[in-house]
Design an enzyme around this catalytic site. Structure first.
Site, PDB file in Angstrom:
ATOM      1  N   HIS A 314       0.937  -1.095  -0.100  1.00 12.76           N
ATOM      2  CA  HIS A 314      -0.307  -0.254  -0.172  1.00 12.76           C
ATOM      3  C   HIS A 314       1.046   1.453  -0.406  1.00 12.76           C
ATOM      4  CE1 HIS A 314      -2.906   2.821   0.640  1.00 12.76           C
ATOM      5  NE2 HIS A 314      -3.753   1.932   1.019  1.00 12.76           N
ATOM      6  N   ASP A 371      -8.475  -5.706   0.646  1.00 11.26           N
ATOM      7  CA  ASP A 371      -8.364  -6.423  -0.614  1.00 11.26           C
ATOM      8  C   ASP A 371      -8.069  -7.779  -0.264  1.00 11.26           C
ATOM      9  OD1 ASP A 371     -10.728  -4.414  -1.815  1.00 11.26           O
ATOM     10  OD2 ASP A 371      -9.299  -3.371  -2.479  1.00 11.26           O
TER      11      ASP A 371
HETATM   12  N1  CMC Z   1       3.951  -7.775  -5.167  1.00  8.84           N
HETATM   13  C1  CMC Z   1       5.413  -7.422  -5.315  1.00  8.84           C
HETATM   14  N2  CMC Z   1       6.056  -6.317  -4.910  1.00  8.84           N
HETATM   15  C2  CMC Z   1       5.773  -5.113  -4.756  1.00  8.84           C
HETATM   16  C3  CMC Z   1       3.998  -5.852  -4.322  1.00  8.84           C
HETATM   17  C4  CMC Z   1       3.591  -6.554  -4.626  1.00  8.84           C
HETATM   18  N3  CMC Z   1       2.151  -6.588  -4.629  1.00  8.84           N
HETATM   19  N4  CMC Z   1       4.027  -4.076  -4.430  1.00  8.84           N
HETATM   20  C5  CMC Z   1       5.105  -3.197  -4.090  1.00  8.84           C
HETATM   21  N5  CMC Z   1       5.858  -4.314  -4.662  1.00  8.84           N
HETATM   22  C6  CMC Z   1       7.518  -3.963  -4.536  1.00  8.84           C
HETATM   23  C7  CMC Z   1       7.440  -3.097  -6.022  1.00  8.84           C
HETATM   24  O1  CMC Z   1       8.308  -3.874  -6.581  1.00  8.84           O
HETATM   25  C8  CMC Z   1       8.803  -1.890  -5.580  1.00  8.84           C
HETATM   26  O2  CMC Z   1      10.218  -2.588  -5.463  1.00  8.84           O
HETATM   27  P1  CMC Z   1      11.619  -1.523  -6.129  1.00  8.84           P
HETATM   28  O3  CMC Z   1      11.632  -0.442  -4.661  1.00  8.84           O
HETATM   29  O4  CMC Z   1      12.486  -2.654  -5.812  1.00  8.84           O
HETATM   30  O5  CMC Z   1      10.936  -0.443  -6.934  1.00  8.84           O
HETATM   31  C9  CMC Z   1       8.324  -1.386  -4.077  1.00  8.84           C
HETATM   32  O6  CMC Z   1       7.680  -2.848  -3.513  1.00  8.84           O
HETATM   33  C10 CMC Z   1       7.462  -0.662  -3.817  1.00  8.84           C
HETATM   34  O7  CMC Z   1       6.550  -0.111  -4.680  1.00  8.84           O
HETATM   35  P2  CMC Z   1       5.792   1.143  -5.590  1.00  8.84           P
HETATM   36  O8  CMC Z   1       4.750   0.500  -6.976  1.00  8.84           O
HETATM   37  O9  CMC Z   1       6.855   1.397  -5.863  1.00  8.84           O
HETATM   38  O10 CMC Z   1       4.905   1.229  -4.421  1.00  8.84           O
HETATM   39  P3  CMC Z   1       3.151   1.727  -4.402  1.00  8.84           P
HETATM   40  O11 CMC Z   1       2.944   2.686  -2.910  1.00  8.84           O
HETATM   41  O12 CMC Z   1       3.364   3.487  -6.224  1.00  8.84           O
HETATM   42  O13 CMC Z   1       1.977   1.048  -5.146  1.00  8.84           O
HETATM   43  C11 CMC Z   1       0.635  -0.309  -4.617  1.00  8.84           C
HETATM   44  C12 CMC Z   1       1.608   0.694  -3.704  1.00  8.84           C
HETATM   45  C13 CMC Z   1      -0.591  -0.563  -3.794  1.00  8.84           C
HETATM   46  C14 CMC Z   1      -0.415   0.211  -5.585  1.00  8.84           C
HETATM   47  C15 CMC Z   1       1.135  -1.089  -5.192  1.00  8.84           C
HETATM   48  O14 CMC Z   1       1.688  -1.691  -3.702  1.00  8.84           O
HETATM   49  C16 CMC Z   1       0.507  -2.677  -5.422  1.00  8.84           C
HETATM   50  O15 CMC Z   1       0.620  -2.558  -7.288  1.00  8.84           O
HETATM   51  N6  CMC Z   1       0.181  -3.595  -4.750  1.00  8.84           N
HETATM   52  C17 CMC Z   1      -0.809  -5.159  -5.964  1.00  8.84           C
HETATM   53  C18 CMC Z   1      -2.187  -3.992  -5.925  1.00  8.84           C
HETATM   54  C19 CMC Z   1      -3.335  -4.335  -4.787  1.00  8.84           C
HETATM   55  O16 CMC Z   1      -3.492  -4.706  -4.080  1.00  8.84           O
HETATM   56  N7  CMC Z   1      -3.698  -2.468  -4.766  1.00  8.84           N
HETATM   57  C20 CMC Z   1      -4.703  -2.198  -3.833  1.00  8.84           C
HETATM   58  C21 CMC Z   1      -4.041  -1.115  -3.245  1.00  8.84           C
HETATM   59  S1  CMC Z   1      -5.653  -1.182  -1.801  1.00  8.84           S
HETATM   60  C22 CMC Z   1      -7.176  -0.973  -2.051  1.00  8.84           C
HETATM   61  C23 CMC Z   1      -6.974   0.486  -2.934  1.00  8.84           C
HETATM   62  O17 CMC Z   1      -6.901   1.780  -1.626  1.00  8.84           O
HETATM   63  O18 CMC Z   1      -7.206   0.521  -3.914  1.00  8.84           O
END
Ligand code: CMC
Length: 437
Positions: A314, A371
């Site tokens: 998140h 989720d």
């Molecule tokens: N699986 C594997 N690696 C991950 C994941 C994951 N689910 N989420 C983040 N990472 C890694 C990502 O690859 C990155 O690695 P690095 O620093 O080496 O490049 C690091 O963790 C930080 O991730 P980010 O994408 O820069 O983080 P963000 O804050 O931009 O994204 C997120 C947050 C929720 C979009 C992301 O964690 C994700 O895609 N999660 C899976 C989708 C999900 O479950 N979404 C629902 C969120 S809760 C409901 C809502 O509020 O909508």
């Protein structure tokens, strides 16, 4: 950069300086008001994904991501999930205070009276293929409400704005159920004013012409109603998330509110946001069995593989998502009632346990989010997979309309218009087709 009590000073290597005021809220980190930065230094800030940018002031929801705190109008999510109802929470979000008995009764009554759809709107559904994704229909039908409630809408009148918000909250379950029934070719079911918000939704989803209605207690299961109500409370608002920010940005132009909420529904659809609950179920189905977990964990960690563990991570929560803790409990209760040992739930628990012990997930602070388990609950309640993000839409409409009301009540509003760092060509002259290299 230095920072004193009320302002921050930025000193460039060239010696140029800018003094910028700090903006403080009642809780949480302060912000630097960079509104005059460009004027003072001729520079923009660059923050893709808004990692360090507060886009507005808001008094609706507070999140402390480090400590897993979520407050709606100051009330902890745990207390609301335990004691409140979705419509009471919607009232709280929209109006700022919990309602007294008579206020809640009036609110519920008004919502009930706005649940019906204009008969002409029903024909809109005929334009969609039977296999259209319900989220595609949600975007279209919510947006089309702007054609029904346009001429009489005076956006400067608070009462007009309030009624628009009430209409959206009241009609969204009716639209959602109609999307589902269109996809299975069943006739639409009209809303019933004698049922609660969640009972009514379940009735509009599942009631069949042949079904004998003895009384509501014998037909609509209170465990399902309670679970739905709690999930709606948990999803009702989450401050400036992608879809709420989209609603605010669209609204900043003065656009029709139904069209702005349709924009929010579009933003919610993606798997990184509200589409995650549907993606979690697809992922669990793909993993299939516990012995394949290590393979998928390895894929999630592989930078060359686009696969991510859905329902994990998140932007704001970095220790735990308080909603996930509540949802996990509800999941147990629901599965106890419906499917004692759903292999998908077992698989989800094993996956969670495995990931939480993995160095990659620990180091990056990736925890199950709300989720991860919500899809399993919906599945147990027989809500079809493609409807899961639609369920999120129903709940989040309460948040979207609250933010819209808050924003529209501000004395001054500016169009949301970010700047960019241009990375294209320098100026060049047009070349005739025959002379192009
Ligand atoms: N699986 C594997 N690696 C991950 C994941 C994951 N689910 N989420 C983040 N990472 C890694 C990502 O690859 C990155 O690695 P690095 O620093 O080496 O490049 C690091 O963790 C930080 O991730 P980010 O994408 O820069 O983080 P963000 O804050 O931009 O994204 C997120 C947050 C929720 C979009 C992301 O964690 C994700 O895609 N999660 C899976 C989708 C999900 O479950 N979404 C629902 C969120 S809760 C409901 C809502 O509020 O909508």
């Amino acid at each position: 950069m230095s920072q004193d009590q009320d302002k921050a000073k930025i000193i460039l290597e060239s010696g140029q300086q800018a003094e910028l005021p700090l903006v403080k809220g009642t809780k949480g980190e302060a912000g630097i008001d960079i509104g005059t930065l460009h004027k003072q230094l001729g520079l923009f800030t660059y923050d893709p994904g808004f990692m360090s940018t507060a886009s507005c002031k808001s008094a609706i929801t507070y999140i402390d991501g480090e400590n897993g705190v979520l407050l709606y109008r100051g009330y902890p999510i745990e207390q609301l999930a335990k004691n409140s109802s979705f419509l009471e929470v919607a009232y709280l979000l929209m109006n700022g205070e919990l309602p007294k008995d008579d206020e809640l009764a009036g609110f519920v009554d008004e919502i009930n009276h706005h649940t019906m759809l204009h008969e002409a709107l029903r024909s809109f559904f005929d334009g969609f293929h039977y296999d259209a994704h319900p989220m595609a229909m949600m975007v279209g039908v919510m947006g089309s409400l702007s054609a029904f409630y346009h001429s009489e809408l005076d956006m400067n009148d608070p009462e007009h704005r309030r009624i628009s918000a009430m209409r959206m909250l009241a009609k969204v379950p009716t639209i959602a159920a109609a999307c589902y029934r269109h996809s299975v070719g069943w006739p639409f079911v009209y809303p019933r004013m004698d049922l609660s918000y969640c009972e009514n939704f379940l009735n509009m989803m599942f009631s069949l012409p042949s079904q004998k209605f003895i009384d509501k207690e014998n037909y609509i299961d209170p465990v399902a109603v309670k679970a739905l109500d709690v999930l709606f409370i948990l999803h009702a608002d989450h401050e400036q998330n992608a879809s709420t920010s989209t609603v605010r940005l669209a609204s900043s132009t003065g656009a029709n509110p139904y069209a702005c909420v349709a924009a929010g529904i579009s933003a919610l659809w993606g798997p990184a946001h509200g589409g995650a609950n549907e993606a979690v179920l697809s992922m669990l189905a793909e993993i299939g069995t516990v012995d394949r977990i290590p393979e998928f964990i390895a894929r999630a960690k592989d930078k060359n593989d686009p696969f991510r563990l859905m329902g994990f991570g998140h932007r704001v929560y970095k220790n735990f998502d308080p909603r996930a803790t509540i949802v996990r409990e509800v999941c147990h209760e629901v599965l106890e009632k419906y499917t004692l040992d759903d292999p998908m739930f077992e698989l989800a628990m094993a996956l969670e346990e495995y990931a939480l012990k993995d160095e990659y997930f620990i180091e990056k602070k990736l925890y199950p989010n709300v989720d991860f388990y919500s899809g399993i609950i919906y599945k147990a309640l027989k809500i079809p997979e493609e409807m899961l993000t639609v369920m999120f839409v129903i709940a989040r409409t309460a948040g979207w309309v609250s933010h819209w009301l808050e924003m529209m009540a501000e004395p001054t509003r500016r169009i949301g218009r970010p700047r960019q760092i241009y990375t294209g060509y320098d100026r060049r002259d047009y070349v005739a087709p025959e002379e192009r290299q």
